[in-house]
Design an enzyme around this catalytic site. Sequence first.
Site, PDB file in Angstrom:
ATOM      1  N   PRO A 203      63.593  51.707  95.957  1.00 14.01           N
ATOM      2  CA  PRO A 203      63.204  51.243  94.625  1.00 14.01           C
ATOM      3  C   PRO A 203      63.380  52.308  93.540  1.00 14.01           C
ATOM      4  O   PRO A 203      63.668  53.465  93.843  1.00 14.01           O
ATOM      5  CB  PRO A 203      61.722  50.890  94.784  1.00 14.01           C
ATOM      6  CG  PRO A 203      61.380  51.066  96.201  1.00 14.01           C
ATOM      7  CD  PRO A 203      62.494  51.750  96.902  1.00 14.01           C
TER       8      PRO A 203
ATOM      9  N   GLY B  85      63.384  58.472  94.746  1.00 10.46           N
ATOM     10  CA  GLY B  85      63.899  59.820  95.035  1.00 10.46           C
ATOM     11  C   GLY B  85      65.346  59.803  95.514  1.00 10.46           C
ATOM     12  O   GLY B  85      65.823  60.801  96.059  1.00 10.46           O
ATOM     13  N   LYS B  86      66.049  58.710  95.268  1.00  9.18           N
ATOM     14  CA  LYS B  86      67.435  58.581  95.750  1.00  9.18           C
ATOM     15  C   LYS B  86      68.364  59.648  95.149  1.00  9.18           C
ATOM     16  O   LYS B  86      69.092  60.305  95.879  1.00  9.18           O
ATOM     17  CB  LYS B  86      67.998  57.183  95.403  1.00  9.18           C
ATOM     18  CG  LYS B  86      67.212  56.034  95.987  1.00  9.18           C
ATOM     19  CD  LYS B  86      67.789  54.700  95.551  1.00  9.18           C
ATOM     20  CE  LYS B  86      67.728  54.464  94.067  1.00  9.18           C
ATOM     21  NZ  LYS B  86      66.359  54.416  93.481  1.00  9.18           N
ATOM     22  N   SER B  87      68.312  59.791  93.813  1.00  9.25           N
ATOM     23  CA  SER B  87      69.224  60.763  93.176  1.00  9.25           C
ATOM     24  C   SER B  87      68.866  62.170  93.632  1.00  9.25           C
ATOM     25  O   SER B  87      69.763  62.977  93.916  1.00  9.25           O
ATOM     26  CB  SER B  87      69.119  60.696  91.657  1.00  9.25           C
ATOM     27  OG  SER B  87      69.286  59.379  91.242  1.00  9.25           O
TER      28      SER B  87
ATOM     29  N   GLY C 283      62.809  55.200  91.181  1.00 11.86           N
ATOM     30  CA  GLY C 283      61.966  56.398  91.268  1.00 11.86           C
ATOM     31  C   GLY C 283      61.649  56.840  92.686  1.00 11.86           C
ATOM     32  O   GLY C 283      60.875  57.787  92.881  1.00 11.86           O
TER      33      GLY C 283
ATOM     34  N   ASP D 262      74.124  57.584  95.626  1.00 15.65           N
ATOM     35  CA  ASP D 262      72.678  57.494  95.378  1.00 15.65           C
ATOM     36  C   ASP D 262      72.135  56.068  95.312  1.00 15.65           C
ATOM     37  O   ASP D 262      70.927  55.878  95.158  1.00 15.65           O
ATOM     38  CB  ASP D 262      72.270  58.306  94.146  1.00 15.65           C
ATOM     39  CG  ASP D 262      72.520  57.597  92.832  1.00 15.65           C
ATOM     40  OD1 ASP D 262      73.344  56.668  92.793  1.00 15.65           O
ATOM     41  OD2 ASP D 262      71.877  57.984  91.840  1.00 15.65           O
TER      42      ASP D 262
ATOM     43  N   TYR E  36      65.819  46.689  79.044  1.00 16.36           N
ATOM     44  CA  TYR E  36      64.357  46.855  79.055  1.00 16.36           C
ATOM     45  C   TYR E  36      63.725  46.327  77.764  1.00 16.36           C
ATOM     46  O   TYR E  36      62.589  45.869  77.770  1.00 16.36           O
ATOM     47  CB  TYR E  36      63.976  48.321  79.315  1.00 16.36           C
ATOM     48  CG  TYR E  36      64.039  48.646  80.802  1.00 16.36           C
ATOM     49  CD1 TYR E  36      62.992  48.287  81.646  1.00 16.36           C
ATOM     50  CD2 TYR E  36      65.156  49.254  81.357  1.00 16.36           C
ATOM     51  CE1 TYR E  36      63.047  48.561  83.015  1.00 16.36           C
ATOM     52  CE2 TYR E  36      65.226  49.526  82.720  1.00 16.36           C
ATOM     53  CZ  TYR E  36      64.162  49.179  83.539  1.00 16.36           C
ATOM     54  OH  TYR E  36      64.230  49.423  84.891  1.00 16.36           O
TER      55      TYR E  36
HETATM   56  N1  LIG Z   1      59.902  63.101  97.557  1.00 17.07           N
HETATM   57  C1  LIG Z   1      59.584  63.425  96.301  1.00 17.07           C
HETATM   58  N2  LIG Z   1      58.434  64.064  96.061  1.00 17.07           N
HETATM   59  C2  LIG Z   1      58.064  64.377  94.803  1.00 17.07           C
HETATM   60  N3  LIG Z   1      58.779  64.095  93.699  1.00 17.07           N
HETATM   61  C3  LIG Z   1      59.935  63.453  93.886  1.00 17.07           C
HETATM   62  C4  LIG Z   1      60.395  63.085  95.188  1.00 17.07           C
HETATM   63  N4  LIG Z   1      61.573  62.451  95.051  1.00 17.07           N
HETATM   64  C5  LIG Z   1      61.827  62.408  93.721  1.00 17.07           C
HETATM   65  N5  LIG Z   1      60.856  63.019  93.019  1.00 17.07           N
HETATM   66  C6  LIG Z   1      60.781  63.117  91.555  1.00 17.07           C
HETATM   67  O1  LIG Z   1      60.602  61.756  91.102  1.00 17.07           O
HETATM   68  C7  LIG Z   1      61.418  61.482  89.979  1.00 17.07           C
HETATM   69  C8  LIG Z   1      62.369  60.333  90.316  1.00 17.07           C
HETATM   70  O2  LIG Z   1      63.300  60.773  91.291  1.00 17.07           O
HETATM   71  P1  LIG Z   1      64.802  60.246  91.328  1.00 17.07           P
HETATM   72  O3  LIG Z   1      65.515  61.038  92.357  1.00 17.07           O
HETATM   73  O4  LIG Z   1      65.360  60.194  89.954  1.00 17.07           O
HETATM   74  O5  LIG Z   1      64.564  58.744  91.878  1.00 17.07           O
HETATM   75  P2  LIG Z   1      65.591  57.526  92.001  1.00 17.07           P
HETATM   76  O6  LIG Z   1      66.973  58.088  91.928  1.00 17.07           O
HETATM   77  O7  LIG Z   1      65.278  56.896  93.318  1.00 17.07           O
HETATM   78  O8  LIG Z   1      65.270  56.620  90.874  1.00 17.07           O
HETATM   79  C9  LIG Z   1      62.118  62.783  89.622  1.00 17.07           C
HETATM   80  O9  LIG Z   1      61.360  63.399  88.590  1.00 17.07           O
HETATM   81  C10 LIG Z   1      62.060  63.610  90.917  1.00 17.07           C
HETATM   82  O10 LIG Z   1      61.988  64.989  90.637  1.00 17.07           O
HETATM   83  N1  LIG Z   2      68.352  44.879  86.496  1.00 20.11           N
HETATM   84  C1  LIG Z   2      68.836  45.907  87.219  1.00 20.11           C
HETATM   85  N2  LIG Z   2      68.354  47.133  87.012  1.00 20.11           N
HETATM   86  C2  LIG Z   2      68.857  48.118  87.762  1.00 20.11           C
HETATM   87  C3  LIG Z   2      69.827  47.917  88.736  1.00 20.11           C
HETATM   88  N3  LIG Z   2      70.104  49.096  89.317  1.00 20.11           N
HETATM   89  C4  LIG Z   2      69.344  50.003  88.722  1.00 20.11           C
HETATM   90  N4  LIG Z   2      68.592  49.423  87.780  1.00 20.11           N
HETATM   91  C5  LIG Z   2      67.701  50.096  86.833  1.00 20.11           C
HETATM   92  C6  LIG Z   2      66.398  50.511  87.412  1.00 20.11           C
HETATM   93  C7  LIG Z   2      66.118  51.791  86.700  1.00 20.11           C
HETATM   94  O1  LIG Z   2      65.516  51.521  85.447  1.00 20.11           O
HETATM   95  C8  LIG Z   2      67.497  52.394  86.432  1.00 20.11           C
HETATM   96  C9  LIG Z   2      67.957  53.427  87.416  1.00 20.11           C
HETATM   97  O2  LIG Z   2      67.609  53.068  88.743  1.00 20.11           O
HETATM   98  P1  LIG Z   2      67.076  54.191  89.764  1.00 20.11           P
HETATM   99  O3  LIG Z   2      66.577  53.450  90.963  1.00 20.11           O
HETATM  100  O4  LIG Z   2      68.257  55.063  90.054  1.00 20.11           O
HETATM  101  O5  LIG Z   2      66.001  54.941  89.050  1.00 20.11           O
HETATM  102  O6  LIG Z   2      68.362  51.291  86.446  1.00 20.11           O
HETATM  103  C10 LIG Z   2      70.327  46.613  88.926  1.00 20.11           C
HETATM  104  O7  LIG Z   2      71.208  46.356  89.760  1.00 20.11           O
HETATM  105  N5  LIG Z   2      69.804  45.644  88.141  1.00 20.11           N
END
Ligand SMILES: Nc1ncnc2c1ncn2[C@@H]1O[C@H](COP(=O)(O)OP(=O)(O)O)[C@@H](O)[C@H]1O
Ligand SMILES: Nc1nc2c(ncn2[C@H]2C[C@H](O)[C@@H](COP(=O)(O)O)O2)c(=O)[nH]1
EC number: 2.7.1.113
Length: 228
Positions: free
Chosen positions: A9, A13-15, A11, A78, A44
């Site tokens: 989902p 931590g994928k990136s 946030g 990611d 949004y």
């Molecule tokens: N396992 C973790 N523990 C603590 N903070 C994390 C962890 N993974 C990610 N974060 C922090 O949470 C935020 C969202 O991470 P991000 O990698 O951008 O998530 P996603 O790519 O899944 O949306 C960033 O500020 C990152 O530094």
């Molecule tokens: N409606 C959709 N929103 C999406 C999709 N893929 C990502 N997202 C949105 C969610 C976050 O606001 C942002 C980045 O996603 P992260 O998970 O990398 O934080 O983009 C989608 O396919 N549809």
Amino acid sequence: MTVIVLSGPIGAGKSSLTGILSKYLGTKPFYESVDDNPVLPLFYADPKKYAFLLQVYFLNTRFHSIKEALTADNNVLDRSIYEDALFFQMNADIGRATQEEVDTYYELLNNMMGELKRMPKKNPDLLVHINVSYDTMIKRIQKRGRPYEQLSYDSTLEDYYKRLLSYYKPWYEKYDHSPKMEIDGDKFDFMASEKDREIVLDQIVAKLKSIGKLPLNWDKSTDIQIEA
Ligand SMILES: Nc1ncnc2c1ncn2[C@@H]1O[C@H](COP(=O)(O)OP(=O)(O)O)[C@@H](O)[C@H]1O
Ligand SMILES: Nc1nc2c(ncn2[C@H]2C[C@H](O)[C@@H](COP(=O)(O)O)O2)c(=O)[nH]1
């Protein structure tokens, strides 16, 4: 050539894990278009108007990345293209798309998936799914600080995020395009804790070894420096 995709989902931590893992394995990271995505803030601000456009935008950029990643050498992506339908289906289920948009989207997705099947490498080698609870998800979204993702920006985001989480469990259970594994994103702070980072990387390396994507004697002793 090994291709790893992350899933999870918003946030989760994928990136962050993509950066850590690609550095560790000496592979190339592929990031989804977010900060340079012109449609995301529009979505949004007015989800009903922009859900379809955003989905087509993401599908297009994901298709580009996956085509490049599946033909180049070792890579980490990611987010998987297989999550695309999860997002759009959820948005459609809450009335943010017309039936015509839904039909057109699925036709386009099937067409693109058909193209991927014709590539020399059809699937990733491993899916690494990061599991997080609602509380962790919100904390990380706050920590990252994109204004339009904050609960204070739109009172319906709480429901949106909870719904998104509820779609991920069945999605992960059904996923069968490659071997898969889960990382406990609530438990392991792989950003701040070196020990946690090591545990998570060990779990992924063990899985890669068990599916024959890394030699059994593979070892990496170098420390990784994480930039804050
Ligand atoms: N396992 C973790 N523990 C603590 N903070 C994390 C962890 N993974 C990610 N974060 C922090 O949470 C935020 C969202 O991470 P991000 O990698 O951008 O998530 P996603 O790519 O899944 O949306 C960033 O500020 C990152 O530094
Ligand atoms: N409606 C959709 N929103 C999406 C999709 N893929 C990502 N997202 C949105 C969610 C976050 O606001 C942002 C980045 O996603 P992260 O998970 O990398 O934080 O983009 C989608 O396919 N549809």
